[in-house]
Design a protein around this motif. Structure first.
Motif, PDB file in Angstrom:
ATOM      1  N   TRP A   1       0.860  -1.186   0.000  1.00 38.31           N
ATOM      2  CA  TRP A   1       0.000   0.000   0.000  1.00 38.31           C
ATOM      3  C   TRP A   1       0.889   1.226   0.000  1.00 38.31           C
ATOM      4  O   TRP A   1       1.791   1.338   0.832  1.00 38.31           O
ATOM      5  N   ILE A   2       0.624   2.130  -0.945  1.00 42.08           N
ATOM      6  CA  ILE A   2       1.354   3.401  -1.002  1.00 42.08           C
ATOM      7  C   ILE A   2       0.318   4.495  -1.207  1.00 42.08           C
ATOM      8  O   ILE A   2      -0.586   4.362  -2.047  1.00 42.08           O
ATOM      9  N   GLN A   3       0.467   5.570  -0.434  1.00 43.28           N
ATOM     10  CA  GLN A   3      -0.430   6.711  -0.632  1.00 43.28           C
ATOM     11  C   GLN A   3       0.387   7.988  -0.590  1.00 43.28           C
ATOM     12  O   GLN A   3       1.204   8.182   0.305  1.00 43.28           O
ATOM     13  N   ARG A   4       0.138   8.828  -1.581  1.00 43.79           N
ATOM     14  CA  ARG A   4       0.847  10.106  -1.671  1.00 43.79           C
ATOM     15  C   ARG A   4      -0.131  11.204  -2.047  1.00 43.79           C
ATOM     16  O   ARG A   4      -1.143  10.963  -2.696  1.00 43.79           O
ATOM     17  N   GLN A   5       0.236  12.405  -1.669  1.00 43.72           N
ATOM     18  CA  GLN A   5      -0.520  13.568  -2.111  1.00 43.72           C
ATOM     19  C   GLN A   5       0.330  14.300  -3.134  1.00 43.72           C
ATOM     20  O   GLN A   5       1.523  14.516  -2.934  1.00 43.72           O
ATOM     21  N   LEU A   6      -0.296  14.629  -4.244  1.00 43.85           N
ATOM     22  CA  LEU A   6       0.379  15.331  -5.337  1.00 43.85           C
ATOM     23  C   LEU A   6      -0.297  16.675  -5.530  1.00 43.85           C
ATOM     24  O   LEU A   6      -1.523  16.752  -5.637  1.00 43.85           O
ATOM     25  N   ARG A   7       0.496  17.737  -5.553  1.00 44.96           N
ATOM     26  CA  ARG A   7      -0.030  19.081  -5.799  1.00 44.96           C
ATOM     27  C   ARG A   7       0.227  19.414  -7.266  1.00 44.96           C
ATOM     28  O   ARG A   7       1.374  19.475  -7.711  1.00 44.96           O
TER      29      ARG A   7
END
Length: 140
Positions: free
Chosen positions: A2-8
Motif C-alpha cells: 500500500w502506497i499513498q501520496r498527495q500530489l499538488r
C-alpha cells in the motif's frame, strides 16, 4: 503493498488537461507491481477527474465546449459568492466525478492505447489542485 501520496498539481487554465505522466511520475513503485489498483482522488469541489482520449487535443476543446453547453454559467444560481464560474464548476465536478480507478499490471497502468487521466479544471482561476494517489498491489 500500500502506497499513498498527495500530489499538488500546478494551476492550469480552465479546461481539460492530461495528468497521466504527473501521476506515474509520483509512483516509481508502480514498476514493481505485478497486479493491483491505482485510485486517484481530487480534493476539490470545483475540479474533477476523468479518463478519456489522450491523443487528439481537439477532444479536450470539445469536452470544454460540451460541458459549458450542458452547464451554462448564466442560469439563476443562488450560490454566487465566489463568482459566476463557481456554482457551474461545482455542478460539472459532480457530473464528472472526484476520482478514477485504474487497474495496474506488470508494472504499468492498464489504460487503453488512447486513454489518459484528465484534470478537469472548471474554474477560470482554480489555482493549484491536490490529488491523493493510492496504489495497492502485489509486487513482482
Amino acid at each position: 503493498m500500500w502506497i499513498q501520496r498527495q500530489l499538488r498539481l500546478s494551476a492550469v487554465r480552465r479546461g481539460f488537461h492530461l495528468i497521466t505522466q504527473d501521476i506515474v511520475g509520483e509512483l516509481p513503485e508502480l514498476a514493481q507491481v505485478r497486479v493491483g489498483i491505482l485510485h486517484v482522488f481530487i480534493q476539490h469541489t470545483s475540479a474533477s477527474l476523468t479518463i478519456n482520449e489522450n491523443a487528439d487535443p481537439d477532444v479536450r476543446v470539445d469536452f470544454e465546449t460540451a460541458m459549458n453547453h450542458a452547464v451554462p454559467e448564466d442560469l439563476a444560481y443562488i450560490h454566487t459568492l465566489e463568482g459566476p464560474d463557481d456554482m457551474p464548476a461545482h455542478v460539472k465536478a459532480s457530473m464528472m466525478g472526484a476520482s478514477v480507478t485504474i487497474p495496474v499490471g506488470d508494472g504499468r497502468l492498464q489504460l487503453g492505447t488512447w486513454q489518459g487521466i484528465y484534470l478537469c479544471e472548471h474554474r477560470d482561476r482554480g489555482g493549484s489542485r491536490n490529488v491523493v494517489i493510492t496504489l495497492n498491489g502485489k509486487s513482482i
